[in-house]
Motif scaffolding. Structure first.
Motif, short mmCIF file in Angstrom:
data_model
loop_
_atom_site.label_atom_id
_atom_site.label_comp_id
_atom_site.label_asym_id
_atom_site.label_seq_id
_atom_site.Cartn_x
_atom_site.Cartn_y
_atom_site.Cartn_z
N ASP A 1 -1.31 126.07 25.61
CA ASP A 1 -0.36 125.10 26.17
C ASP A 1 -0.31 123.91 25.22
OD1 ASP A 1 0.96 123.25 27.61
OD2 ASP A 1 -0.65 122.92 29.08
N ARG A 2 0.84 123.69 24.63
CA ARG A 2 0.93 122.60 23.63
C ARG A 2 0.50 121.25 24.23
NH1 ARG A 2 3.24 123.27 18.19
NH2 ARG A 2 3.11 125.48 17.99
N ALA A 3 0.84 121.05 25.49
CA ALA A 3 0.46 119.78 26.12
C ALA A 3 -1.06 119.74 26.34
CB ALA A 3 1.18 119.66 27.46
N HIS A 4 -1.59 120.90 26.57
CA HIS A 4 -3.02 121.11 26.75
C HIS A 4 -3.67 120.06 27.67
CE1 HIS A 4 -6.62 123.10 26.22
NE2 HIS A 4 -7.19 122.28 25.37
N ALA A 5 -3.45 120.31 28.92
CA ALA A 5 -3.88 119.36 29.95
C ALA A 5 -5.38 119.11 29.91
CB ALA A 5 -3.46 119.89 31.32
N PHE A 6 -6.13 120.17 29.63
CA PHE A 6 -7.59 120.01 29.65
C PHE A 6 -8.04 119.04 28.56
CE2 PHE A 6 -11.79 121.27 28.02
CZ PHE A 6 -12.53 121.01 29.15
N ALA A 7 -7.56 119.26 27.35
CA ALA A 7 -7.94 118.39 26.25
C ALA A 7 -7.51 116.96 26.52
CB ALA A 7 -7.30 118.90 24.95
N GLN A 8 -6.34 116.83 27.12
CA GLN A 8 -5.83 115.50 27.43
C GLN A 8 -6.72 114.81 28.45
OE1 GLN A 8 -3.19 114.21 25.67
NE2 GLN A 8 -4.06 112.36 26.63
N ARG A 9 -7.17 115.64 29.42
CA ARG A 9 -8.04 115.07 30.46
C ARG A 9 -9.34 114.57 29.84
NH1 ARG A 9 -7.62 119.37 33.65
NH2 ARG A 9 -9.83 119.94 33.68
N ILE A 10 -9.88 115.39 28.92
CA ILE A 10 -11.12 114.98 28.24
C ILE A 10 -10.87 113.70 27.45
CG2 ILE A 10 -12.77 115.65 26.42
CD1 ILE A 10 -13.23 117.28 28.85
N ALA A 11 -9.73 113.70 26.73
CA ALA A 11 -9.41 112.53 25.90
C ALA A 11 -9.23 111.29 26.76
CB ALA A 11 -8.14 112.81 25.10
N ASP A 12 -8.73 111.50 27.97
CA ASP A 12 -8.51 110.36 28.87
C ASP A 12 -9.81 109.90 29.54
OD1 ASP A 12 -5.90 110.52 28.20
OD2 ASP A 12 -5.24 111.54 30.03
N GLY A 13 -10.88 110.62 29.22
CA GLY A 13 -12.18 110.21 29.77
C GLY A 13 -12.39 110.61 31.21
N ALA A 14 -11.82 111.76 31.56
CA ALA A 14 -12.00 112.24 32.94
C ALA A 14 -13.49 112.42 33.24
CB ALA A 14 -11.26 113.55 33.12
N PRO A 15 -13.95 112.06 34.42
CA PRO A 15 -15.37 112.20 34.73
C PRO A 15 -15.80 113.66 34.82
CG PRO A 15 -14.13 111.55 36.68
CD PRO A 15 -13.17 111.54 35.55
N ARG A 16 -16.99 113.99 34.22
CA ARG A 16 -17.53 115.35 34.29
C ARG A 16 -18.06 115.61 35.69
NH1 ARG A 16 -15.86 113.88 29.30
NH2 ARG A 16 -16.42 115.38 27.70
N PRO A 17 -18.23 116.88 36.02
CA PRO A 17 -18.83 117.18 37.33
C PRO A 17 -20.21 116.52 37.41
CG PRO A 17 -17.96 119.17 36.32
CD PRO A 17 -17.87 118.08 35.30
N PRO A 18 -20.56 115.97 38.56
CA PRO A 18 -21.81 115.21 38.67
C PRO A 18 -23.07 116.07 38.62
CG PRO A 18 -20.72 115.39 40.80
CD PRO A 18 -19.79 116.00 39.82
N SER A 19 -22.99 117.37 38.88
CA SER A 19 -24.20 118.21 38.88
C SER A 19 -23.91 119.50 38.12
CB SER A 19 -24.58 118.55 40.32
OG SER A 19 -23.63 119.44 40.86
N VAL A 20 -24.92 120.36 38.07
CA VAL A 20 -24.73 121.64 37.39
C VAL A 20 -24.15 122.68 38.33
CG1 VAL A 20 -26.50 121.28 35.63
CG2 VAL A 20 -27.15 122.22 37.86
N ASP A 21 -23.53 122.21 39.36
CA ASP A 21 -22.89 123.12 40.32
C ASP A 21 -21.87 123.99 39.58
OD1 ASP A 21 -21.74 124.15 42.76
OD2 ASP A 21 -20.08 122.76 42.33
N GLU A 22 -22.07 125.28 39.65
CA GLU A 22 -21.26 126.25 38.89
C GLU A 22 -19.78 126.13 39.24
OE1 GLU A 22 -21.36 129.50 36.09
OE2 GLU A 22 -22.78 127.97 36.66
N ALA A 23 -19.53 126.09 40.54
CA ALA A 23 -18.12 126.06 40.98
C ALA A 23 -17.44 124.79 40.48
CB ALA A 23 -18.07 126.14 42.50
#
Lengths: 410, 224
Positions: free
Chosen positions: A135-157
């Motif tokens: 996806d040229r827009a690549h939402a995931f990369a954009q989210r990372i670049a925007d500093g989206a918070p990571r999941p708080p635990s190692v919860d798989e889901a």
């Protein structure tokens, strides 16, 4: 002499046939092992050539076959981008790649982590055959670049949900056609868009198929691989550098090498094939030694055959000597017989090699066996010389036989 | 050596050495054979006949000899290459066991001496095979021929190059009496027509009688 040599060989059809087969197998081993090594290297080098860039930046003193991990922090990218002359930056584009591994098509594949926005530099004129090249827009990369918070635990889901739209693979058409063994169907089936593949413990899905010939057989988004392997740290395994059109690649390589210091080496992309061959040098030594050993065994087989024939024909040799045949002619007779065996063996070996190449193409379609004219000529030369050398000792024995003693041989 | 002599041998000794033990076979043999002469040598087994023939055929260098002239050449001390050349050009051999090459046809066996000499065949083979009674069998390999036929091929092979000297080592030894007589008649006929010098070893008194001269041998010596 030729007619007599031919008659002798035809008289012992089974033994002659076995000798021809032995030489043929040796020649085939030589051709296939060198063709496989050379073909694989050439194929990888050719694929790397397809990238729209002039330079590669690699870890210094590392075997490029096994280049792995991510030794280059983001600062290297910035150093490369900073190099400039009075007309501006030398690099028109710096293309980071992060290498991973994935098991697809029945073998380990190098996974190319690339920036989806730069996918065009890898594709060049090659088309997307199915789906999309990320996806040229690549939402995931954009989210990372925007500093989206990571999941708080190692919860798989939670982690999977966070990564979800980044878990994409693009594969080449050759790998798609090889496919995988479907246990339910009981046969090999090609990959399809939407198939799920486990990579680094996460489930990726195939979103696109591109024409074969691109640098990698499997691509994934750079940001995703960095997130999984490096917790988002922006490190790279290597860089391709696309230069400004008016920049001399050799001068630019020197300039970059000086700027990047001893941890990196900068090579022309066109030198990649040579680097690959150098990296394979040790493996080639082993393979050449193995096929050489196989050939030596084959020629020992010829020697044994010729020696046995000379022993069996002791009386005939005595007759020939009585008729006035000189020792040198008996040696020549032996060499001619061995050469006939060797020539037939070379022809058989080449035929078997082409058959083996075809079989490998069916059984292991990702392997490339390169049977070049040069390799075929070398095999023929080795076969003929080896055959002639194998006949020297038996021929010498025949030449040295005492005629009276030979005639009384039982 | 007189031009009239095909073989002129004097003081010929030969000793075999087996496992370090000397075994003298010829004891000072002297022999003169005129050109065109048919000589037979008779004697019991082990008396040295074949050894003498091998030495005269230049296939075995003698242990010692005062003189060894064959086909007009002093052959003592000649290198194997030169002895091979004399064998090729001047001597024909007929063996008791025929010694044909089993892998090639009768025709090719007969043609072999000419091929070795590098001479053209010039249609010589077929007439010769016809002459020895094998006209229709030229394409057969030795294994497909009877023993009598094989010996005829061997004679044709020995004579095709018209050698000055024909050495025959018990040529009838493996044949029945009818075949033996036929082979001997053949040799006699060729001797009469082509005038070759023939030295033949035989055990058969009756066959030996066709020769111009019969030499008896015992314990490595002639006892004429």
């Amino acid at each position: 002499m030729l007619a007599l040599a031919w008659a002798n060989l035809v008289h012992n059809k089974v033994r002659t046939g076995l000798s021809v087969l032995a030489v043929g197998i040796g020649i085939m081993l030589m051709l296939i092992s060198s063709g496989l090594a050379g073909g694989s290297i050439a194929e990888v080098a050719q694929r790397m050539q397809s990238v729209d860039a002039e330079l590669v930046v690699l870890p210094a003193q590392e075997n490029i076959i096994f280049t792995s991990g991510a030794p280059f922090p983001e600062i290297y990218r910035r150093y490369i981008e900073k190099q400039a002359d009075d007309r501006g930056p030398l690099a028109a584009a710096v293309i980071p790649v992060f290498f991973g591994q994935v098991h697809m098509g029945g073998q380990q594949q190098r996974l190319f982590g690339v920036d989806p926005a730069q996918m065009g530099l890898f594709l060049g004129s090659r088309r997307v055959l199915e789906g999309r090249a990320f996806d040229r827009a690549h939402a995931f990369a954009q989210r990372i670049a925007d500093g989206a918070p990571r999941p708080p635990s190692v919860d798989e889901a939670g982690i999977n949900a966070f990564l979800a739209d980044g878990l994409e693979l693009v594969i080449d058409d050759r790998l798609r056609r090889v496919g995988y063994y479907d246990e339910a169907a009981g046969r090999q089936v090609p990959y399809r868009i939407g198939d799920r593949i486990r990579v680094m413990g996460r489930e990726f899905r195939i979103v696109g198929v591109v024409e074969a010939g691109v640098a990698g057989r499997v691509f994934a988004p750079l940001a995703t691989l960095r997130e999984i392997a490096l917790a988002g740290e922006k490190k790279s395994s290597m860089f391709f550098v696309k230069l400004r059109p008016d920049v001399d690649p050799v001068l630019a390589a020197d300039r970059l090498a000086a700027a990047l210091g001893s941890a990196a080496r900068v090579e022309l992309k066109s030198a990649y094939g040579t680097l690959l061959r150098e990296s394979f040098a040790q493996v080639n030594v082993y393979m050449n030694a193995s096929s050489g050993l196989a050939l030596v065994v084959c020629f020992l087989f010829i020697l044994l055959t010729m020696y046995t024939m000379v022993l069996e024909r002791t009386r005939e040799t005595g007759v020939l000597k009585a008729l006035g045949v000189a020792g040198a002619d008996l040696l020549r007779l032996s060499v001619i017989e061995a050469l006939l065996i060797a020539l037939a063996g070379v022809a058989a070996g080449i035929l078997i090699a082409f058959a083996a190449k075809w079989v490998l193409g069916v059984v292991r379609p990702l392997l490339t066996v390169e049977l070049t004219t040069g390799r075929l000529l070398l095999a023929a030369a080795v076969g003929v010389c080896g055959g002639a050398l194998s006949a020297l000792y038996p021929g010498y024995r025949a030449a040295r036989l005492d005629p009276a003693e030979a005639l009384s041989y039982e | 050596m007189s031009d009239d002599l095909m073989i002129d041998v004097a003081g010929l000794y030969h000793t075999y050495r087996h496992a370090g033990v000397d075994e003298p076979v010829l004891h000072g043999v002297a022999l003169r054979v005129r050109r065109g002469e048919f000589v037979t040598i008779m004697g019991p087994s082990g008396c040295g006949k074949t050894t003498l023939l091998n030495i005269l055929g230049l296939m075995l260098p003698p242990t010692r000899a005062e003189r060894l002239c064959v086909a007009g050449r002093q052959t003592l001390g000649l290198a194997e290459r030169e002895r091979a050349r004399i064998r090729r050009t001047a001597i024909g051999f007929v063996f008791q066991r025929f010694n044909l090459l089993p892998t090639i046809s009768a025709r090719r066996n007969v043609a072999l001496p000419l091929k070795i000499r590098g001479e053209p065949l010039d249609g010589q083979i077929e007439p010769l095979l016809e002459r020895v009674g094998l006209a229709g069998l030229a394409h057969k390999k030795p294994g497909q021929l009877s023993v009598g036929q094989q010996q005829r091929v061997a004679i044709a092979r020995a004579l095709v190059g018209r050698p000055a000297l024909l050495l025959a080592d018990e040529p009838t030894g493996n044949l029945d009496s009818a075949n033996a007589q036929a082979i001997l008649s053949l040799l006699s006929a060729f001797h009469r027509e082509w005038g070759q010098t023939i030295l033949m070893i035989t055990h058969n008194e009756r066959l030996a009688a066709v020769a111009d001269r019969v030499i008896h041998m015992r314990d490595g010596r002639f006892c004429e």
